[in-house]
Design an enzyme around this catalytic site. Structure first.
Site, PDB file in Angstrom:
ATOM      1  N   LYS A 186       0.856  -1.195   0.000  1.00 41.94           N
ATOM      2  CA  LYS A 186       0.000   0.000   0.000  1.00 41.94           C
ATOM      3  C   LYS A 186       0.889   1.240   0.000  1.00 41.94           C
ATOM      4  CE  LYS A 186      -4.198  -1.667   2.150  1.00 41.94           C
ATOM      5  NZ  LYS A 186      -3.884  -3.070   1.872  1.00 41.94           N
ATOM      6  N   ASP A 212      -1.453  -2.265  -4.054  1.00 41.52           N
ATOM      7  CA  ASP A 212      -2.862  -2.260  -3.651  1.00 41.52           C
ATOM      8  C   ASP A 212      -3.476  -0.908  -4.005  1.00 41.52           C
ATOM      9  OD1 ASP A 212      -2.711  -4.779  -2.544  1.00 41.52           O
ATOM     10  OD2 ASP A 212      -2.725  -4.120  -0.460  1.00 41.52           O
ATOM     11  N   GLN A 245     -10.595  -1.019  -9.102  1.00 45.44           N
ATOM     12  CA  GLN A 245     -11.788  -1.308  -8.283  1.00 45.44           C
ATOM     13  C   GLN A 245     -13.050  -1.094  -9.118  1.00 45.44           C
ATOM     14  OE1 GLN A 245     -10.205   1.804  -6.010  1.00 45.44           O
ATOM     15  NE2 GLN A 245      -9.949   0.625  -4.126  1.00 45.44           N
ATOM     16  N   ARG A 278      -4.971  -6.567 -11.082  1.00 45.61           N
ATOM     17  CA  ARG A 278      -5.923  -7.230 -10.176  1.00 45.61           C
ATOM     18  C   ARG A 278      -7.239  -6.460 -10.237  1.00 45.61           C
ATOM     19  NH1 ARG A 278      -4.401  -6.467  -4.191  1.00 45.61           N
ATOM     20  NH2 ARG A 278      -2.788  -7.994  -4.672  1.00 45.61           N
ATOM     21  N   LYS A 300     -13.752  -5.620  -6.394  1.00 52.51           N
ATOM     22  CA  LYS A 300     -14.950  -4.765  -6.375  1.00 52.51           C
ATOM     23  C   LYS A 300     -14.637  -3.417  -5.736  1.00 52.51           C
ATOM     24  CE  LYS A 300     -18.379  -8.466  -6.384  1.00 52.51           C
ATOM     25  NZ  LYS A 300     -19.586  -9.033  -5.744  1.00 52.51           N
ATOM     26  N   GLY A 301     -13.791  -3.408  -4.683  1.00 55.28           N
ATOM     27  CA  GLY A 301     -13.475  -2.156  -3.975  1.00 55.28           C
ATOM     28  C   GLY A 301     -13.984  -2.215  -2.550  1.00 55.28           C
ATOM     29  N   THR A 359     -11.874 -12.007  -6.215  1.00 53.61           N
ATOM     30  CA  THR A 359     -13.257 -12.012  -5.727  1.00 53.61           C
ATOM     31  C   THR A 359     -13.563 -13.345  -5.052  1.00 53.61           C
ATOM     32  OG1 THR A 359     -15.590 -11.764  -6.373  1.00 53.61           O
ATOM     33  CG2 THR A 359     -14.155 -12.816  -7.992  1.00 53.61           C
ATOM     34  N   HIS A 360     -14.519 -13.307  -4.089  1.00 53.47           N
ATOM     35  CA  HIS A 360     -15.011 -14.550  -3.482  1.00 53.47           C
ATOM     36  C   HIS A 360     -16.405 -14.859  -3.996  1.00 53.47           C
ATOM     37  CE1 HIS A 360     -12.468 -12.298  -0.608  1.00 53.47           C
ATOM     38  NE2 HIS A 360     -11.788 -13.413  -0.694  1.00 53.47           N
ATOM     39  N   ARG A 379     -12.572  -3.689   7.280  1.00 50.30           N
ATOM     40  CA  ARG A 379     -13.066  -3.795   5.897  1.00 50.30           C
ATOM     41  C   ARG A 379     -13.631  -5.190   5.637  1.00 50.30           C
ATOM     42  NH1 ARG A 379      -8.614  -0.476   5.080  1.00 50.30           N
ATOM     43  NH2 ARG A 379      -7.269  -2.142   4.325  1.00 50.30           N
ATOM     44  N   ARG A 380     -13.004  -6.217   6.236  1.00 52.90           N
ATOM     45  CA  ARG A 380     -13.532  -7.586   6.058  1.00 52.90           C
ATOM     46  C   ARG A 380     -14.887  -7.724   6.745  1.00 52.90           C
ATOM     47  NH1 ARG A 380      -9.506  -6.816   3.584  1.00 52.90           N
ATOM     48  NH2 ARG A 380     -11.159  -6.172   2.219  1.00 52.90           N
TER      49      ARG A 380
HETATM   50  C1  LIG Z   1      -6.886 -10.858  -3.357  1.00 49.67           C
HETATM   51  C2  LIG Z   1      -7.685  -9.645  -3.048  1.00 49.67           C
HETATM   52  C3  LIG Z   1      -7.057  -8.417  -3.041  1.00 49.67           C
HETATM   53  C4  LIG Z   1      -7.800  -7.252  -2.800  1.00 49.67           C
HETATM   54  N1  LIG Z   1      -7.188  -6.027  -2.894  1.00 49.67           N
HETATM   55  C5  LIG Z   1      -7.946  -4.912  -2.760  1.00 49.67           C
HETATM   56  C6  LIG Z   1      -7.386  -3.619  -2.989  1.00 49.67           C
HETATM   57  O1  LIG Z   1      -6.206  -3.450  -3.302  1.00 49.67           O
HETATM   58  N2  LIG Z   1      -8.203  -2.534  -2.848  1.00 49.67           N
HETATM   59  C7  LIG Z   1      -9.533  -2.666  -2.513  1.00 49.67           C
HETATM   60  O2  LIG Z   1     -10.242  -1.658  -2.431  1.00 49.67           O
HETATM   61  N3  LIG Z   1     -10.064  -3.882  -2.261  1.00 49.67           N
HETATM   62  C8  LIG Z   1      -9.317  -4.986  -2.386  1.00 49.67           C
HETATM   63  N4  LIG Z   1      -9.889  -6.221  -2.168  1.00 49.67           N
HETATM   64  C9  LIG Z   1     -11.236  -6.313  -1.536  1.00 49.67           C
HETATM   65  C10 LIG Z   1     -12.335  -6.262  -2.575  1.00 49.67           C
HETATM   66  O3  LIG Z   1     -12.404  -4.971  -3.148  1.00 49.67           O
HETATM   67  C11 LIG Z   1     -13.708  -6.583  -1.955  1.00 49.67           C
HETATM   68  O4  LIG Z   1     -13.974  -5.663  -0.953  1.00 49.67           O
HETATM   69  C12 LIG Z   1     -13.798  -7.971  -1.366  1.00 49.67           C
HETATM   70  O5  LIG Z   1     -13.107  -8.932  -2.112  1.00 49.67           O
HETATM   71  C13 LIG Z   1     -15.270  -8.404  -1.274  1.00 49.67           C
HETATM   72  O6  LIG Z   1     -15.823  -8.504  -2.556  1.00 49.67           O
HETATM   73  P1  LIG Z   1     -16.141  -9.909  -3.249  1.00 49.67           P
HETATM   74  O7  LIG Z   1     -15.912  -9.734  -4.716  1.00 49.67           O
HETATM   75  O8  LIG Z   1     -15.291 -10.940  -2.643  1.00 49.67           O
HETATM   76  O9  LIG Z   1     -17.655 -10.232  -3.014  1.00 49.67           O
HETATM   77  P2  LIG Z   1     -18.829  -9.578  -2.131  1.00 49.67           P
HETATM   78  O10 LIG Z   1     -19.606  -8.657  -3.002  1.00 49.67           O
HETATM   79  O11 LIG Z   1     -18.324  -9.075  -0.815  1.00 49.67           O
HETATM   80  O12 LIG Z   1     -19.683 -10.867  -1.862  1.00 49.67           O
HETATM   81  C14 LIG Z   1     -20.349 -11.522  -2.926  1.00 49.67           C
HETATM   82  C15 LIG Z   1     -20.586 -12.968  -2.557  1.00 49.67           C
HETATM   83  O13 LIG Z   1     -19.320 -13.639  -2.393  1.00 49.67           O
HETATM   84  C16 LIG Z   1     -19.433 -14.624  -1.362  1.00 49.67           C
HETATM   85  N5  LIG Z   1     -18.569 -14.252  -0.243  1.00 49.67           N
HETATM   86  C17 LIG Z   1     -17.987 -13.061  -0.024  1.00 49.67           C
HETATM   87  N6  LIG Z   1     -17.277 -13.086   1.127  1.00 49.67           N
HETATM   88  C18 LIG Z   1     -17.428 -14.315   1.643  1.00 49.67           C
HETATM   89  C19 LIG Z   1     -16.960 -14.948   2.826  1.00 49.67           C
HETATM   90  N7  LIG Z   1     -16.231 -14.291   3.725  1.00 49.67           N
HETATM   91  N8  LIG Z   1     -17.306 -16.232   3.041  1.00 49.67           N
HETATM   92  C20 LIG Z   1     -18.085 -16.906   2.155  1.00 49.67           C
HETATM   93  N9  LIG Z   1     -18.569 -16.330   1.019  1.00 49.67           N
HETATM   94  C21 LIG Z   1     -18.242 -15.068   0.769  1.00 49.67           C
HETATM   95  C22 LIG Z   1     -20.871 -14.616  -0.908  1.00 49.67           C
HETATM   96  O14 LIG Z   1     -21.588 -15.540  -1.692  1.00 49.67           O
HETATM   97  C23 LIG Z   1     -21.303 -13.202  -1.251  1.00 49.67           C
HETATM   98  O15 LIG Z   1     -22.695 -13.060  -1.405  1.00 49.67           O
HETATM   99  C24 LIG Z   1      -9.183  -7.371  -2.470  1.00 49.67           C
HETATM  100  C25 LIG Z   1      -9.799  -8.615  -2.486  1.00 49.67           C
HETATM  101  C26 LIG Z   1      -9.083  -9.741  -2.781  1.00 49.67           C
HETATM  102  C27 LIG Z   1      -9.803 -11.047  -2.827  1.00 49.67           C
END
Ligand SMILES: Cc1cc2nc3c(=O)[nH]c(=O)nc-3n(C[C@H](O)[C@H](O)[C@H](O)COP(=O)(O)OP(=O)(O)OC[C@H]3O[C@@H](n4cnc5c(N)ncnc54)[C@H](O)[C@@H]3O)c2cc1C
Length: 306
Positions: free
Chosen positions: A98, A132, A161, A182, A185-186, A224-225, A286-287
């Site tokens: 960062k 990041d 993002q 990378r 979503k943000g 993304t998850h 944030r998590r």
């Molecule tokens: C490797 C990595 C690097 C990142 N780097 C940055 C960065 O540099 N800057 C930044 O702003 N953000 C960063 N992020 C965070 C990102 O912007 C999102 O805030 C975060 O990943 C949540 O979005 P999502 O796409 O996972 O899905 P979300 O919209 O949060 O969730 C969508 C669906 O995914 C599933 N899901 C999500 N979380 C979980 C969980 N804990 N357990 C089970 N299922 C789940 C569920 O089905 C949920 O309904 C990063 C994320 C990752 C994975």
């Protein structure tokens, strides 16, 4: 609404004190953070690499306000990279950085100099760096530093993002050959003037951005998850004939580990983002903001403080 409250709390030192001293906090932190020390980071990396995953390591800390703190962060990354190289964990493990932890808030040139030293150490260790992305007020500065770093270290990765309205255009700019991007979503609280506010709009933007990156000439890193985004990513990989050496999935340490293992077992490159260090507060909040289910742990921590 809940997300906004938690993200506002992520910048409150009063709430930070309350959370940091609550008895169950340690359990919550352990779930998302590999540990406090460099050795903890190495141990977690070894375990993930042995399981067939790639890794990006983040030394926790952000919004640094003093040059000495920024230098200490740089030095920690230099030490980490030397240890990763020595342990034979590169190139499977790279680092995420960062710029705000390297001095961006008060001296962009200092942040650049520190990031450059980290890129040089990563290069010497046979691996890469990803910058990041933080809140929207830093986007232009971060992309400017990125383009300077890429002159000497072309494999330096960017983060874009999908919630930002500008990101489709940034994806087009950064989808050229050799460009590692990378897409996430943000994670910050952003105003409507610059960012989509509804989950549906953000998801639609994520897919549009993914289409640009997956059809381009760069190296997309789909962070993304979200099961729907992952399924669309798998579909686009087939459509654009991208094998495991031409794109990757990324997820956070402790989140959906079974899905990380499933994708890796199907032959995809999967990289786990592993945070470590003492300054876990902003990251943890944030998590929690992303997944209200995690608030159950958080609530227990606060209640048991009384
Ligand atoms: C490797 C990595 C690097 C990142 N780097 C940055 C960065 O540099 N800057 C930044 O702003 N953000 C960063 N992020 C965070 C990102 O912007 C999102 O805030 C975060 O990943 C949540 O979005 P999502 O796409 O996972 O899905 P979300 O919209 O949060 O969730 C969508 C669906 O995914 C599933 N899901 C999500 N979380 C979980 C969980 N804990 N357990 C089970 N299922 C789940 C569920 O089905 C949920 O309904 C990063 C994320 C990752 C994975």
């Amino acid at each position: 609404m809940l997300r906004s409250v938690i993200l506002a709390a992520s910048r409150s030192s009063q709430v930070e004190r309350l959370v940091a001293t609550a008895p169950y906090t340690r359990d919550v932190v352990r779930r998302f953070v590999a540990g406090a020390a460099t050795d903890d980071a190495l141990r977690a990396t070894r375990g993930l690499v042995d399981d067939g995953l790639a890794v990006t390591l983040d030394h926790l800390g952000e919004d640094t306000v003093r040059p000495e703190q920024a230098t200490a962060t740089r030095d920690e990354y230099l030490k980490l990279l030397k240890m990763l190289g020595g342990a034979g964990l590169t190139p499977a493990a790279e680092v995420s950085v960062k710029l705000s932890a390297l001095g961006q808030m008060f001296d962009e040139q200092l942040a650049y100099d520190n990031a450059r030293a980290i890129c040089a150490a990563a290069d010497a260790a046979g691996t890469t760096v990803t910058l990041d992305m933080e809140d929207h007020t830093t986007t232009d500065s971060t992309l400017e530093v990125l383009s300077r770093l890429r002159k000497d270290f072309p494999s330096t990765g960017a983060v874009l993002q999908a919630y930002l309205r500008r990101t489709e255009s940034d994806c087009r700019e950064l989808s050229s050959a050799g460009s590692r991007v990378r897409l996430c979503k943000g994670a910050y609280k952003e105003p409507e003037s610059v960012a989509y506010q509804s989950a549906r709009e953000v998801d639609k933007s994520y897919v549009r951005c993914m289409n640009i990156l997956m059809s381009g000439d760069g190296y997309p890193m789909l962070a993304t998850h979200d099961p729907r985004m992952i399924a669309i990513g798998e579909d686009r990989a087939r459509w654009f004939d991208r094998g495991p050496e031409r794109f990757e999935f990324q997820m956070l340490y402790g989140i959906r580990p079974e899905e990380q293992a499933r994708l890796a077992s199907e032959g995809y490159t999967v990289r786990t983002y592993v945070p470590y260090g003492d300054e876990w507060y902003g990251y943890l909040m944030r998590r929690l903001a992303e997944r209200p289910a995690n608030l159950v742990f958080f609530g227990r921590a606060l209640i048991s403080k009384k």
